[in-house]
Design a protein around this motif. Structure first.
Motif, PDB file in Angstrom:
ATOM      1  N   UNK A  89     -24.354   8.237  74.253  1.00 19.75           N
ATOM      2  CA  UNK A  89     -24.048   8.863  72.974  1.00 19.75           C
ATOM      3  C   UNK A  89     -23.148   8.017  72.103  1.00 19.75           C
ATOM      4  N   UNK A  90     -22.164   7.357  72.723  1.00 11.66           N
ATOM      5  CA  UNK A  90     -21.259   6.524  71.922  1.00 11.66           C
ATOM      6  C   UNK A  90     -21.994   5.309  71.354  1.00 11.66           C
ATOM      7  N   UNK A  91     -23.019   4.846  72.045  1.00 13.68           N
ATOM      8  CA  UNK A  91     -23.806   3.734  71.507  1.00 13.68           C
ATOM      9  C   UNK A  91     -24.648   4.193  70.323  1.00 13.68           C
ATOM     10  N   UNK A  92     -25.175   5.414  70.396  1.00 12.26           N
ATOM     11  CA  UNK A  92     -25.910   5.956  69.253  1.00 12.26           C
ATOM     12  C   UNK A  92     -25.000   6.111  68.039  1.00 12.26           C
ATOM     13  N   UNK A  93     -23.766   6.535  68.284  1.00 10.56           N
ATOM     14  CA  UNK A  93     -22.798   6.678  67.203  1.00 10.56           C
ATOM     15  C   UNK A  93     -22.469   5.315  66.599  1.00 10.56           C
ATOM     16  N   UNK A  94     -22.437   4.283  67.416  1.00 13.69           N
ATOM     17  CA  UNK A  94     -22.133   2.945  66.892  1.00 13.69           C
ATOM     18  C   UNK A  94     -23.218   2.460  65.934  1.00 13.69           C
ATOM     19  N   UNK A  95     -24.460   2.869  66.174  1.00 16.29           N
ATOM     20  CA  UNK A  95     -25.547   2.522  65.251  1.00 16.29           C
ATOM     21  C   UNK A  95     -25.337   3.216  63.906  1.00 16.29           C
TER      22      UNK A  95
ATOM     23  N   UNK B 166     -21.022 -11.220  49.499  1.00 14.10           N
ATOM     24  CA  UNK B 166     -22.472 -11.015  49.607  1.00 14.10           C
ATOM     25  C   UNK B 166     -23.015 -11.554  50.927  1.00 14.10           C
ATOM     26  N   UNK B 167     -22.510 -12.696  51.364  1.00  8.51           N
ATOM     27  CA  UNK B 167     -22.952 -13.240  52.651  1.00  8.51           C
ATOM     28  C   UNK B 167     -22.542 -12.321  53.800  1.00  8.51           C
ATOM     29  N   UNK B 168     -21.307 -11.815  53.761  1.00  6.51           N
ATOM     30  CA  UNK B 168     -20.850 -10.906  54.821  1.00  6.51           C
ATOM     31  C   UNK B 168     -21.663  -9.619  54.807  1.00  6.51           C
ATOM     32  N   UNK B 169     -21.984  -9.115  53.617  1.00  7.55           N
ATOM     33  CA  UNK B 169     -22.790  -7.899  53.509  1.00  7.55           C
ATOM     34  C   UNK B 169     -24.179  -8.117  54.088  1.00  7.55           C
ATOM     35  N   UNK B 170     -24.789  -9.248  53.769  1.00  6.89           N
ATOM     36  CA  UNK B 170     -26.126  -9.549  54.281  1.00  6.89           C
ATOM     37  C   UNK B 170     -26.103  -9.704  55.804  1.00  6.89           C
ATOM     38  N   UNK B 171     -25.118 -10.416  56.325  1.00  5.05           N
ATOM     39  CA  UNK B 171     -25.030 -10.596  57.775  1.00  5.05           C
ATOM     40  C   UNK B 171     -24.768  -9.273  58.484  1.00  5.05           C
ATOM     41  N   UNK B 172     -23.968  -8.410  57.860  1.00  4.01           N
ATOM     42  CA  UNK B 172     -23.722  -7.093  58.455  1.00  4.01           C
ATOM     43  C   UNK B 172     -25.005  -6.271  58.476  1.00  4.01           C
ATOM     44  N   UNK B 173     -25.791  -6.360  57.404  1.00  7.17           N
ATOM     45  CA  UNK B 173     -27.064  -5.642  57.354  1.00  7.17           C
ATOM     46  C   UNK B 173     -28.015  -6.147  58.430  1.00  7.17           C
ATOM     47  N   UNK B 174     -28.106  -7.445  58.607  1.00  3.91           N
ATOM     48  CA  UNK B 174     -28.999  -8.014  59.621  1.00  3.91           C
ATOM     49  C   UNK B 174     -28.570  -7.590  61.019  1.00  3.91           C
ATOM     50  N   UNK B 175     -27.274  -7.690  61.299  1.00  2.00           N
ATOM     51  CA  UNK B 175     -26.816  -7.338  62.643  1.00  2.00           C
ATOM     52  C   UNK B 175     -26.928  -5.832  62.895  1.00  2.00           C
ATOM     53  N   UNK B 176     -26.708  -5.031  61.859  1.00  2.00           N
ATOM     54  CA  UNK B 176     -26.844  -3.588  62.008  1.00  2.00           C
ATOM     55  C   UNK B 176     -28.300  -3.201  62.216  1.00  2.00           C
TER      56      UNK B 176
ATOM     57  N   UNK C  54     -30.005  -1.428  66.675  1.00  2.00           N
ATOM     58  CA  UNK C  54     -30.819  -0.311  67.205  1.00  2.00           C
ATOM     59  C   UNK C  54     -31.955  -0.778  68.113  1.00  2.00           C
ATOM     60  N   UNK C  55     -32.582  -1.895  67.787  1.00  4.75           N
ATOM     61  CA  UNK C  55     -33.656  -2.422  68.640  1.00  4.75           C
ATOM     62  C   UNK C  55     -33.098  -2.843  69.994  1.00  4.75           C
TER      63      UNK C  55
ATOM     64  N   UNK D 212     -32.095  -1.689  75.732  1.00  5.69           N
ATOM     65  CA  UNK D 212     -31.102  -1.437  76.771  1.00  5.69           C
ATOM     66  C   UNK D 212     -31.361  -0.108  77.464  1.00  5.69           C
ATOM     67  N   UNK D 213     -31.700   0.904  76.682  1.00  5.61           N
ATOM     68  CA  UNK D 213     -32.015   2.217  77.268  1.00  5.61           C
ATOM     69  C   UNK D 213     -33.262   2.156  78.134  1.00  5.61           C
ATOM     70  N   UNK D 214     -34.259   1.398  77.701  1.00  9.83           N
ATOM     71  CA  UNK D 214     -35.493   1.277  78.486  1.00  9.83           C
ATOM     72  C   UNK D 214     -35.246   0.501  79.777  1.00  9.83           C
ATOM     73  N   UNK D 215     -34.386  -0.506  79.708  1.00  7.98           N
ATOM     74  CA  UNK D 215     -34.129  -1.335  80.886  1.00  7.98           C
ATOM     75  C   UNK D 215     -33.252  -0.641  81.917  1.00  7.98           C
ATOM     76  N   UNK D 216     -32.481   0.346  81.492  1.00  8.05           N
ATOM     77  CA  UNK D 216     -31.579   1.022  82.435  1.00  8.05           C
ATOM     78  C   UNK D 216     -31.965   2.477  82.653  1.00  8.05           C
ATOM     79  N   UNK D 217     -33.193   2.845  82.353  1.00 11.44           N
ATOM     80  CA  UNK D 217     -33.644   4.228  82.493  1.00 11.44           C
ATOM     81  C   UNK D 217     -34.087   4.565  83.896  1.00 11.44           C
ATOM     82  N   UNK D 218     -34.816   5.668  84.020  1.00 10.57           N
ATOM     83  CA  UNK D 218     -35.261   6.170  85.325  1.00 10.57           C
ATOM     84  C   UNK D 218     -36.204   5.203  86.033  1.00 10.57           C
TER      85      UNK D 218
END
Length: 108
Positions: A58-64, A8-18, A22-23, A28-34
């Motif tokens: 794209x690979x970062x979006x897939x990781x989310x 349960x602790x691992x599940x909760x920590x995975x949920x928090x980190x997941x 995305x944020x 990261x996308x805003x800081x490295x954009x045009x």
């Protein structure tokens, strides 16, 4: 019991980190954009700067997506570990008598 708590602790920590990833990816996308080209010091001093290419994220979006799928997997795992504990269904040896089971033999 300990394994269910750890799961349960691992599940909760995975949920928090997941949920945080995305944020961070959006930042990261805003800081490295045009807009980063216009904010560089040489570009502010009259030099003409242009943005040549954009790195694929794209690979970062897939990781989310895989992060959230893994959270669902951990949640299912936590459910099955919980079902193996005594909290879910305490053992009751007399349950077979009340449910129409055969009574045990009475001696020889």
């Amino acid at each position: 019991m300990v394994d269910s708590i750890v799961t349960l602790m691992a599940t909760f920590l995975w949920l928090v980190s997941t949920s945080a990833w995305p944020k961070a990816l959006t930042d990261l996308k805003a800081a490295t954009g045009h807009g980063i080209v216009q904010e560089m010091a040489p570009c502010k001093q009259g030099v003409i700067c242009s943005f040549v290419s954009v790195t694929s994220m794209g690979s970062l979006n897939v990781s989310v997506i895989f992060g959230f799928l893994n959270t669902i997997l951990w949640g299912g795992n936590a459910w099955f570990v919980y079902k193996e504990t005594s909290l879910h269904s305490p053992s009751n040896t007399s349950a077979s008598h009340t449910q129409g089971g055969l009574p045990p033999p009475t001696g020889m």
